[in-house]
Design an enzyme around this catalytic site. Structure first.
Site, PDB file in Angstrom:
ATOM      1  N   CYS A   1       0.697  -1.207  -0.050  1.00 29.39           N
ATOM      2  CA  CYS A   1      -0.022   0.016  -0.240  1.00 29.39           C
ATOM      3  C   CYS A   1       0.902   1.500   0.107  1.00 29.39           C
ATOM      4  CB  CYS A   1      -1.009   0.030   1.296  1.00 29.39           C
ATOM      5  SG  CYS A   1      -2.567   1.020   0.977  1.00 29.39           S
ATOM      6  N   HIS A   2       0.743   2.046   1.010  1.00 29.44           N
ATOM      7  CA  HIS A   2       1.462   3.383   1.093  1.00 29.44           C
ATOM      8  C   HIS A   2       2.959   3.118   1.644  1.00 29.44           C
ATOM      9  CE1 HIS A   2      -2.310   5.055   0.740  1.00 29.44           C
ATOM     10  NE2 HIS A   2      -1.830   6.065   0.450  1.00 29.44           N
ATOM     11  N   ALA A   3       3.395   1.731   2.115  1.00 28.73           N
ATOM     12  CA  ALA A   3       4.689   1.622   2.638  1.00 28.73           C
ATOM     13  C   ALA A   3       5.845   1.841   2.021  1.00 28.73           C
ATOM     14  CB  ALA A   3       4.594   0.094   3.170  1.00 28.73           C
TER      15      ALA A   3
END
Length: 181
Positions: free
Chosen positions: A106-108
């Site tokens: 995801c946003h990692a």
């Protein structure tokens, strides 16, 4: 294998922590919750507070080489906080320096960008990060999971919670390869 799950004290997307965690347990690995502060991690279901989880190790106090691999769960606030913490960024960078596999969802990848490990790599993420990844020297693709085997380590990335099954399968396969090597 001991697997570090790195999160900020607040903002991790709960399903992106708990689903890969359970997959690691089911595969016989030992997941360890690492955060930038001791105490508890507050997870979220999107924007709503969810459960809390006990921190087992603190980034900056535990060496990356005490783990065989790293998982970076997403959530918008989680990687945003991690990329602002020098200890967390150094912890992530150490896995790449030591040739250990890393999985991020995801946003990692924001944390990966801050760690300076994106140039020359192909990865996926939540779609809003594509420009950030490109600006950091990476190649962004819109796929459920992307495995980038560059140099001594492997980076496994995925887009979102709907892709968790593919993410689990990919990182467990790659982590098992690393453990056998």
């Amino acid at each position: 294998m001991r697997i570090a799950f790195l999160t900020a004290p607040e903002g991790v997307e709960q399903i992106e922590l708990t689903d890969p965690w359970q997959a690691a347990v089911d595969a016989g690995h030992q997941p360890v919750l690492v955060s930038t502060e001791p105490g508890q991690v507050q997870a979220f279901n999107h924007l709503d507070k969810a459960d809390t989880f006990p921190v087992e190790e603190v980034a900056g106090e535990v060496p990356a080489d005490s783990f065989g691999a790293l998982v970076l769960p997403g959530g918008v606030a989680n990687p945003d906080a991690l990329r602002m913490d020098e200890r967390a960024v150094a912890f992530v960078r150490a896995f790449f320096d030591q040739g250990r596999p890393v999985a991020a969802i995801c946003h990692a990848p924001w944390t990966l960008i801050e760690a300076g490990v994106v140039p020359g790599r192909v990865l996926t993420s939540w779609p809003s990060l594509r420009t950030d990844i490109r600006n950091a020297g990476g190649t962004w693709v819109d796929e459920q999971v992307q495995i980038c085997d560059q140099g001594p380590n492997t980076l496994i990335t995925s887009r979102k919670p709907d892709d968790l099954k593919a993410f689990r399968e990919a990182f467990l396969t790659e982590f098992d390869k690393a453990a056998a090597a």
